[in-house]
Write an enzyme that holds these catalytic residues in place. Structure first.
Site, mmCIF file in Angstrom:
data_model
loop_
_atom_site.group_PDB
_atom_site.id
_atom_site.type_symbol
_atom_site.label_atom_id
_atom_site.label_comp_id
_atom_site.label_asym_id
_atom_site.label_seq_id
_atom_site.Cartn_x
_atom_site.Cartn_y
_atom_site.Cartn_z
ATOM 1 N N HIS A 32 -27.289 -6.037 -15.527
ATOM 2 C CA HIS A 32 -27.453 -5.271 -17.248
ATOM 3 C C HIS A 32 -28.555 -3.969 -16.580
ATOM 4 C CE1 HIS A 32 -26.738 -4.513 -20.668
ATOM 5 N NE2 HIS A 32 -27.896 -4.202 -21.381
ATOM 6 N N ASP B 15 -5.034 -3.791 -31.841
ATOM 7 C CA ASP B 15 -6.091 -3.882 -32.706
ATOM 8 C C ASP B 15 -6.915 -4.615 -32.962
ATOM 9 O OD1 ASP B 15 -7.624 -4.177 -35.425
ATOM 10 O OD2 ASP B 15 -5.848 -4.766 -36.606
#
Length: 421
Positions: free
Chosen positions: A375, A278
């Site tokens: 990036h 989770d």
């Protein structure tokens, strides 16, 4: 009469969404053709299931954790995350990562109000520890038989005098073994709460687990020699010094800390998702821990020691290796098998090392070439797909985009037209 939406089959739900104008026929085809899970499995996980949402699963390479070589599955949609993580691990491969866990106990809270005398009630609970432990064992005997169960009790007084609100909060520290533990803790809380109410003559506000698991801290550390940091433009010492300064600034400025920590969670969440855990629970605990000194600050610590850059990351890391979604998601099982972990503690160690590697990669890029260069190089393939490149066009357009001074959709579209012409 048409059955209620939640009682319909998945295909019937999709048809209902078409009829109500929320989906068109083309979109519905994607919903119908997409599922990887059996409907029975998907329906057991969530309500009103209509399809599944696929995300890429990749692997980070080059990791050495506590002396063991590892390949780590990561689920993430953001370009550069896995590449940066793998590159960081490669730089650190000589010495690798080390981890430490002192204990693994989850916290369940019993929160009471309208207590006649808070101090007397607190002492009454502490005096009845033995009975509380017995009730906890009777509530969930199977976890006790596996060596887990209630391990400690503490009591906190929460007072808000200007509103005349006072609360008595009892913390039950529970060893849930290799499970994520929510159901185990809540079952024990239900078994213990009635007795606590009798002792205190108060009223119950709630009984629920806490995701701020301060009794489940995991530490990852690394040592990067300056020689491994040296580039053609920077000495290893200079890069190390700048990384330390960047981390110090993130300790001082919450605006920077938020982005600093988001990068750490890029790595952590990716492994958590891949293993069926989770990410929301992990995020909540991590960010709460980053605020423990009264201000939100950087999760990592970096310092220079002799000829090395030393990194450390400590966070609550309550992940499981059995039960819950892990037991029904085939890809989660495969991810855990790939990691070859046999316990939740081993998985937590891996998760933390990935977070530390991700932070190192981000800081190194920021203080040298800048984050955008790497990036955008990895963003090129995503941009190629966005403008409509297909099959072999994607690789060709990606290569051309990386050579451009400016990379945007207009440039990509122009290049794609040239490729096609």
């Amino acid at each position: 009469m048409e059955p209620k939406f939640y009682k319909q089959t998945r295909i019937e739900r999709i048809q209902t969404l078409i009829q109500e104008g929320f989906l068109n026929e083309k979109q519905a085809e994607l919903f119908i053709d997409n599922p990887l899970l059996d409907d029975a499995v998907a329906n057991s996980l969530i309500e009103n299931q209509v399809t599944q949402f696929p995300l890429p699963l990749g692997v980070a390479r080059n990791f050495k954790i506590d002396g063991q070589k590892m390949t780590i599955p990561m689920v993430v949609e953001e370009p550069s995350v896995i590449a940066a993580c793998s590159n960081a691990a490669k730089i650190m491969k000589t010495k690798g990562f080390s981890t430490n866990i002192k204990k693994r106990e989850m916290i369940g809270q019993i929160i009471l109000k309208e207590i006649p005398d808070l101090e007397i009630a607190k002492q009454a609970i502490l005096d009845q520890r033995e009975t509380i432990f017995k009730l906890a064992e009777e509530s969930h005997p199977s976890i006790v038989s596996r060596g887990g169960g209630l391990k400690d009790i503490s009591v906190r007084l929460i007072e808000q005098t200007h509103l005349s609100h006072s609360f008595l909060t009892i913390h039950l520290m529970v060893d849930v073994k290799d499970a994520m533990g929510a159901n185990i803790i809540n079952t024990i809380l239900e078994g213990v709460t009635p007795f606590i109410l009798e002792l205190t003559t108060g009223a119950s506000l709630m009984s629920i687990l806490s995701n701020y698991n301060t009794e489940c801290l995991v530490t990852a550390t690394c040592c990067v020699p300056f020689s491994e940091l040296t580039t053609s433009d920077f000495s290893g010492y200079d890069i190390a010094k700048k990384i330390v300064e960047a981390n110090t600034y993130a300790k001082l400025d919450p605006y920077r800390a938020a982005t600093h920590n988001k990068g750490i969670m890029n790595g952590i969440d990716s492994v958590v998702i891949a293993t069926g855990n989770d990410p929301r629970a992990v995020e909540a605990g991590a960010h709460a821990y980053a605020s423990r000194h009264g201000q939100y600050e950087a999760m990592t610590n970096w310092e220079i020691s002799k000829d090395c850059l030393i990194g450390e990351l400590t966070l609550p890391m309550a992940v499981g290796s059995v039960g819950g979604a892990i037991s029904v998601l085939p890809m989660a099982k495969v991810s855990l098998d790939m990691l070859n972990v046999s316990s939740s503690e081993e998985l937590a160690r891996v998760v933390m090392c990935v977070g530390l590697a991700q932070n190192f990669a981000a800081l190194k890029a920021l203080v040298t070439v800048g984050i955008q260069k790497g990036h955008m190089n990895l963003h090129a393939s995503s941009l190629a797909i966005q403008v409509g490149a297909k099959d072999e066009e994607i690789a060709i357009l990606t290569k051309l985009l990386r050579k451009e001074a400016k990379m945007n959709s207009m440039v990509a579209k122009e290049l794609l037209e040239k490729i096609r012409s």
